[in-house]
Motif scaffolding. Structure first.
Motif, PDB file in Angstrom:
ATOM      1  N   ALA A   1       0.822  -1.207   0.000  1.00  0.00           N
ATOM      2  CA  ALA A   1       0.000   0.000   0.000  1.00  0.00           C
ATOM      3  C   ALA A   1       0.861   1.263   0.000  1.00  0.00           C
ATOM      4  CB  ALA A   1      -0.926   0.008   1.216  1.00  0.00           C
TER       5      ALA A   1
ATOM      6  N   ARG B   1       1.633   2.565  -3.656  1.00  0.00           N
ATOM      7  CA  ARG B   1       0.493   2.731  -4.567  1.00  0.00           C
ATOM      8  C   ARG B   1       0.634   3.943  -5.483  1.00  0.00           C
ATOM      9  NH1 ARG B   1      -4.897   3.698  -1.499  1.00  0.00           N
ATOM     10  NH2 ARG B   1      -3.786   5.646  -1.116  1.00  0.00           N
TER      11      ARG B   1
ATOM     12  N   GLU C   1       1.296   4.549  -9.822  1.00  0.00           N
ATOM     13  CA  GLU C   1       0.175   5.031 -10.627  1.00  0.00           C
ATOM     14  C   GLU C   1       0.665   5.636 -11.940  1.00  0.00           C
ATOM     15  OE1 GLU C   1      -1.956   7.769  -8.223  1.00  0.00           O
ATOM     16  OE2 GLU C   1      -3.279   6.251  -7.395  1.00  0.00           O
TER      17      GLU C   1
END
Length: 207
Positions: A80, A83, A87
């Protein structure tokens, strides 16, 4: 003079620095979501407040062991934290004369709108619509636009008296008008034609 919160001329950092910043943002974001203070997170992880501050601000490269400790304390998967770094970031290049002519409310008044680019849902949480607007002898005045968001107008050519709420602004080439677009606004007097200006509208992204 007011200080800018971001430096528009800041040079891009190397890839490692970008990763550190991305991880720091995620750590801070998860901590705030769970209403945990830095001191409380320090107690949960055994890391010092100073070290946590450096991590959240992207000023240090935490080890995998440290990241795993943080992930356990915040009850999130280790991945996490990466993340935003992973992107896809978009850019739109619109060549001269290739802006898509579209129909907006003002086109019925003879205002030509050319959309200069569009990026859909994105990580910033902000939608931006850049237009090139052209007014000619065939254009009518239309000072009653109203829509959400913030609008910036940059005058390129010609002169117009532009209304915003209860005030008129004489816009000449090089002038900028920045305003809350929820108030009635638009060109009220066309003084020198043809007139062209950039209109950039930004508003919160809805989910």
């Amino acid at each position: 003079m007011a200080k800018l919160k971001q430096n528009p001329h800041r040079q891009a950092d190397d890839r490692e620095k970008v990763l550190e910043v991305a991880i720091g943002r995620e750590v801070r974001g998860f901590r705030l979501q769970q209403n945990i203070t830095v001191a409380e997170l320090a107690g949960l992880t055994g890391l010092s407040i100073g070290m946590l501050s450096k991590i959240e601000n992207g000023n240090t490269s935490p080890s995998l062991t440290t990241l795993q400790t943080l992930a356990n304390a915040l009850s999130v998967p280790l991945t996490a934290f990466f993340r935003r770094f992973e992107e896809h970031r978009e850019a739109v290049h619109t060549k001269a004369g290739e802006g898509v002519e579209i129909d907006r409310e003002g086109t019925r008044a003879g205002h030509q709108y050319n959309l200069l680019g569009h990026i859909g849902a994105n990580a910033s949480g902000v939608m931006v619509e850049p237009y090139l607007i052209t007014l000619t002898e065939e254009s009518d005045v239309f000072p009653t636009f109203q829509h959400g968001g913030i609008e910036t107008i940059y005058m390129l050519e010609g002169e117009v008296m532009y209304r915003h709420s209860d005030r008129l602004y004489h816009l000449r080439p090089g002038d900028t008008l920045f305003f809350d677009a929820d108030a009635p606004h638009g060109p009220e007097i066309l003084k020198v034609l043809p007139a062209r200006y950039l209109s950039i509208i930004s508003y919160p992204q809805t989910t």
